[in-house]
Design an enzyme around this catalytic site. Structure first.
Site, PDB file in Angstrom:
ATOM      1  N   PRO A 125       0.775  -1.248   0.000  1.00  0.00           N
ATOM      2  CG  PRO A 125      -0.015  -0.945   2.182  1.00  0.00           C
ATOM      3  CD  PRO A 125       0.707  -1.925   1.298  1.00  0.00           C
ATOM      4  CB  CYS A 126       3.135   2.766  -2.472  1.00  0.00           C
ATOM      5  SG  CYS A 126       2.265   2.414  -4.004  1.00  0.00           S
ATOM      6  CG  HIS A 127      -2.934   3.455  -1.478  1.00  0.00           C
ATOM      7  ND1 HIS A 127      -2.580   2.122  -1.594  1.00  0.00           N
ATOM      8  CD2 HIS A 127      -3.983   3.496  -0.613  1.00  0.00           C
ATOM      9  CE1 HIS A 127      -3.385   1.394  -0.835  1.00  0.00           C
ATOM     10  NE2 HIS A 127      -4.241   2.202  -0.229  1.00  0.00           N
TER      11      HIS A 127
END
Length: 159
Positions: A125-127
């Site tokens: 989950p880089c977001h």
């Protein structure tokens, strides 16, 4: 390399895997769509578990993924990506938080670069990484998509 296309509520997502596990996931309308070549084999059946978990995520029934991942990257990148997987759904952190998490507080810029190179969007989950001022920062799928993902998760951020 195996692949499939998943039709999410936020647009087409391309997913690739090797025998070792999931290698990439990208929103196709973003800045880094996955391009396939003639050696890649479309095999939707290989991705049944991934599709089930994505459906559960988009339906609000799943907050984390349980999949075998096999991203290609440097040891530093993999360390950052492992730290990303520890960010709970609905939470956001800064690049500085990730740098501290991996034991290298001065590596904030390098963390940002590794975050941007994450090949398995959404699942890694880089977001969930935003600026220290709570504002959105870059995302390969675009800031509008990042905002939609964070809103879907109920995260607190500033536009």
């Amino acid at each position: 390399m195996y692949y499939t296309i998943y039709d999410s509520p936020l647009g087409e997502i391309a997913i690739t895997a090797s025998e070792q596990g999931l290698t990439a996931l990208a929103f196709q309308q973003g800045a880094s769509p996955i391009a396939f070549n003639e050696n890649d084999e479309e095999m939707p059946d290989k991705f049944a578990d991934v599709v089930t978990q994505l459906n559960e995520y988009f339906n609000g029934q799943r907050t984390s993924f349980e999949l075998t991942l096999a991203p290609q990257g440097t040891p530093f990148q993999k360390k950052v990506w492992q730290a990303l997987c520890q960010i709970p759904c609905g939470k956001t952190v800064s690049y500085g938080w990730i740098a501290k998490k991996i034991g290298n507080e001065k590596a904030v810029r390098a963390v940002g670069t590794a975050n941007g190179a994450n090949p398995i969007a959404l699942i890694v989950p880089c977001h969930r990484v935003i600026g220290s001022n709570q504002k959105l920062t870059g995302y390969a799928g675009g800031l509008a998509l990042k905002a939609k993902l964070l809103m879907h998760e109920g995260a607190d951020f500033k536009v």
